[in-house]
Design an enzyme around this catalytic site. Structure first.
Site, PDB file in Angstrom:
ATOM      1  N   ARG A 114       0.789  -1.240   0.000  1.00  0.00           N
ATOM      2  CA  ARG A 114       0.000   0.000   0.000  1.00  0.00           C
ATOM      3  C   ARG A 114       0.820   1.288   0.000  1.00  0.00           C
ATOM      4  O   ARG A 114       1.877   1.358   0.624  1.00  0.00           O
ATOM      5  CB  ARG A 114      -0.925   0.021   1.222  1.00  0.00           C
ATOM      6  CG  ARG A 114      -1.995  -1.042   1.147  1.00  0.00           C
ATOM      7  CD  ARG A 114      -2.831  -1.135   2.402  1.00  0.00           C
ATOM      8  NE  ARG A 114      -3.873  -2.138   2.215  1.00  0.00           N
ATOM      9  CZ  ARG A 114      -3.663  -3.464   2.315  1.00  0.00           C
ATOM     10  NH1 ARG A 114      -2.467  -3.926   2.635  1.00  0.00           N
ATOM     11  NH2 ARG A 114      -4.651  -4.310   2.101  1.00  0.00           N
ATOM     12  N   HIS A 139      -0.889  -2.589  -4.420  1.00  0.00           N
ATOM     13  CA  HIS A 139      -0.304  -3.464  -5.433  1.00  0.00           C
ATOM     14  C   HIS A 139      -0.296  -2.861  -6.844  1.00  0.00           C
ATOM     15  O   HIS A 139      -0.667  -3.509  -7.824  1.00  0.00           O
ATOM     16  CB  HIS A 139      -1.029  -4.818  -5.446  1.00  0.00           C
ATOM     17  CG  HIS A 139      -0.826  -5.614  -4.192  1.00  0.00           C
ATOM     18  ND1 HIS A 139       0.311  -5.537  -3.426  1.00  0.00           N
ATOM     19  CD2 HIS A 139      -1.633  -6.522  -3.551  1.00  0.00           C
ATOM     20  CE1 HIS A 139       0.212  -6.371  -2.387  1.00  0.00           C
ATOM     21  NE2 HIS A 139      -0.963  -6.963  -2.428  1.00  0.00           N
ATOM     22  N   HIS A 210       3.222 -12.598  -5.507  1.00  0.00           N
ATOM     23  CA  HIS A 210       2.121 -12.769  -4.561  1.00  0.00           C
ATOM     24  C   HIS A 210       1.592 -14.203  -4.512  1.00  0.00           C
ATOM     25  O   HIS A 210       0.373 -14.420  -4.467  1.00  0.00           O
ATOM     26  CB  HIS A 210       0.999 -11.791  -4.922  1.00  0.00           C
ATOM     27  CG  HIS A 210       0.174 -11.348  -3.756  1.00  0.00           C
ATOM     28  ND1 HIS A 210      -0.429 -12.230  -2.899  1.00  0.00           N
ATOM     29  CD2 HIS A 210      -0.137 -10.114  -3.299  1.00  0.00           C
ATOM     30  CE1 HIS A 210      -1.096 -11.550  -1.980  1.00  0.00           C
ATOM     31  NE2 HIS A 210      -0.928 -10.265  -2.187  1.00  0.00           N
ATOM     32  N   ASP A 280      -1.107  -9.748   8.485  1.00  0.00           N
ATOM     33  CA  ASP A 280      -1.009  -9.071   7.185  1.00  0.00           C
ATOM     34  C   ASP A 280      -0.100  -7.867   7.418  1.00  0.00           C
ATOM     35  O   ASP A 280      -0.512  -6.730   7.325  1.00  0.00           O
ATOM     36  CB  ASP A 280      -2.414  -8.635   6.716  1.00  0.00           C
ATOM     37  CG  ASP A 280      -2.425  -8.120   5.285  1.00  0.00           C
ATOM     38  OD1 ASP A 280      -1.341  -8.027   4.684  1.00  0.00           O
ATOM     39  OD2 ASP A 280      -3.530  -7.816   4.776  1.00  0.00           O
ATOM     40  N   GLU A 344       5.561 -12.286   0.956  1.00  0.00           N
ATOM     41  CA  GLU A 344       5.919 -11.333  -0.099  1.00  0.00           C
ATOM     42  C   GLU A 344       7.165 -10.557   0.337  1.00  0.00           C
ATOM     43  O   GLU A 344       7.090  -9.732   1.237  1.00  0.00           O
ATOM     44  CB  GLU A 344       4.759 -10.372  -0.334  1.00  0.00           C
ATOM     45  CG  GLU A 344       3.471 -11.066  -0.726  1.00  0.00           C
ATOM     46  CD  GLU A 344       2.243 -10.254  -0.323  1.00  0.00           C
ATOM     47  OE1 GLU A 344       1.998  -9.200  -0.914  1.00  0.00           O
ATOM     48  OE2 GLU A 344       1.534 -10.677   0.611  1.00  0.00           O
TER      49      GLU A 344
END
Ligand code: GLA
Length: 379
Positions: A114, A139, A210, A280, A344
């Site tokens: 982000r 992304h 991803h 996350d 990631e």
């Protein structure tokens, strides 16, 4: 003489038959010599052919990659009994990838993760990006590198090179960016991804892949044991944008310095876990230099598969598939919440707005370079 004629005649018939077969089989499979196998897999809405490339190593492991989004569609590696199984989430047809996807297997750019308020300032100029995640840009924006057709060149049966030129102004980013991504399936059962990029104007770059892993292939991933070599992580606000703090993981559910099952602390009443509905977050990797270092390890007691992550990057987004909701299906599986996880490798989210984070600026004349390896073994 007659014999020669006969053999020439036979050869031409054989050649003609081969051409016919290869034409009629175009949508099936075409062997591209000693460089692997490619299959036509679909057509983009603007009529371009999407190809699926297969890489194989000497151990029988296999990776399938499509030139749309550079998506890793499948990755088959052995379990503890030597049985090959597909360890990444994927969909059954190219058309399925055109629906808003959760970025299954895709190359992410120009900026992975982000950017807060979908804007940043560089050299005194404010750049406004496409907002595709509330007020933020996620992304790469509405049509990031995951939704672009890449130019693919097989380099060997084990290696595929993908190229994409992102035009100046695409999704709001400055500069023409030339990107190369090379996938290699090594004989050590490693999927190696080498990224490089150059620009003709100052810009920001953060490339990643991803892939969603499940080392058992299906079921939830809560029993997978994770180790992340990081003393700190970057806490987020409710929009999942880093606050700028580098927080010590000690005494928090974010301490993965010793291998811990994913599910052990995921439901704790921790504000950071609540904001994201699970993990996350970006971990600040403990690094000793700029080289390729082992930063994370995941072990699955059920299949006996183990995956190590090696990278040159400073950060790792460990995401536990909290947004998967069971509506997506593929490979005979239902992608339910927490049925797969992502690792990631990246620069920290929102770095263009966080001067204290490592810089993501790329200037003309410099080359962006990074490498990540997903290494598979059994125990
Ligand atoms: C990343 C983000 C998540 C989510 C997924 C895609 O991992 O950090 O918040 O957006 O991509 O669904």
């Amino acid at each position: 003489m007659d014999n020669r004629k006969l053999s020439i005649g036979t050869a031409s018939i054989a050649l003609f038959a081969a051409v016919l077969t290869s034409c009629s089989a175009r949508t099936e499979k075409s062997n591209i010599g000693n460089t692997g196998t490619k299959t036509a897999w679909g057509t983009t809405p603007d009529g371009q052919t999407v190809e699926l490339y297969t890489l194989r190593n000497s151990k029988g492991a296999e990776a399938r990659i499509m030139n749309y989004g550079g998506v890793l569609v499948s990755l088959k590696v052995p379990d503890r009994s030597g049985v090959l199984g597909d360890v990444v989430a994927g969909l059954d047809s190219f058309q399925d990838y055109l629906k808003p996807p959760p970025y299954f297997g895709a190359i992410i750019g120009r900026y992975g993760n982000r950017i807060g308020n979908a804007r940043f300032t560089l050299n005194g100029v404010e750049y406004n990006l496409s907002k595709n995640d509330g007020q933020n840009s996620l992304h790469g924006g509405a049509r990031g590198f995951d939704k672009r057709l890449w130019q693919a060149t097989p380099l060997s049966p084990q290696s595929l090179e993908l190229k994409y030129r992102s035009a100046d102004g695409e999704e709001g980013y400055p500069g023409n960016l030339d990107v190369t991504v090379k996938y290699t399936l090594t004989d050590a059962n490693e999927l190696r991804i080498d990224y490089s990029a150059t620009t003709d104007k100052d810009t920001v770059v953060n490339l990643t892949n991803h892939s969603y892993f499940n080392l058992s292939g299906e079921g939830d991933i809560l029993a997978h044991e994770v180790m992340i070599n990081a003393d700190r992580f970057t806490p987020i606000d409710k929009g999942l944008i880093p606050t700028g703090e580098l927080k010590d993981v000690t005494g928090t559910p974010f301490d993965f310095r010793t291998a811990t099952p994913i599910g052990k602390r995921i439901e704790q009443k921790d504000q950071q876990l609540i904001f994201a509905g699970g993990y996350d977050h970006n971990w600040v990797l403990n690094r000793t230099g700029n080289g390729l270092e082992m930063v994370a390890k995941v072990s699955d007691p059920k299949s006996g598969r183990m995956m190590e992550v090696l990278t040159t990057q400073p950060g790792l987004q460990f995401y536990t598939g909290n947004f998967l909701d069971g509506t997506l299906k593929g490979k005979g599986r239902t992608y339910a919440r927490r049925s797969a996880f992502c690792m990631e490798t990246q620069h920290f989210p929102d770095s263009p707005n966080k001067p204290s984070f490592p810089s993501t600026v790329l200037k003309p004349g410099s080359v962006y370079q990074s490498t990540t390896v997903y290494r598979f073994a059994t125990f």
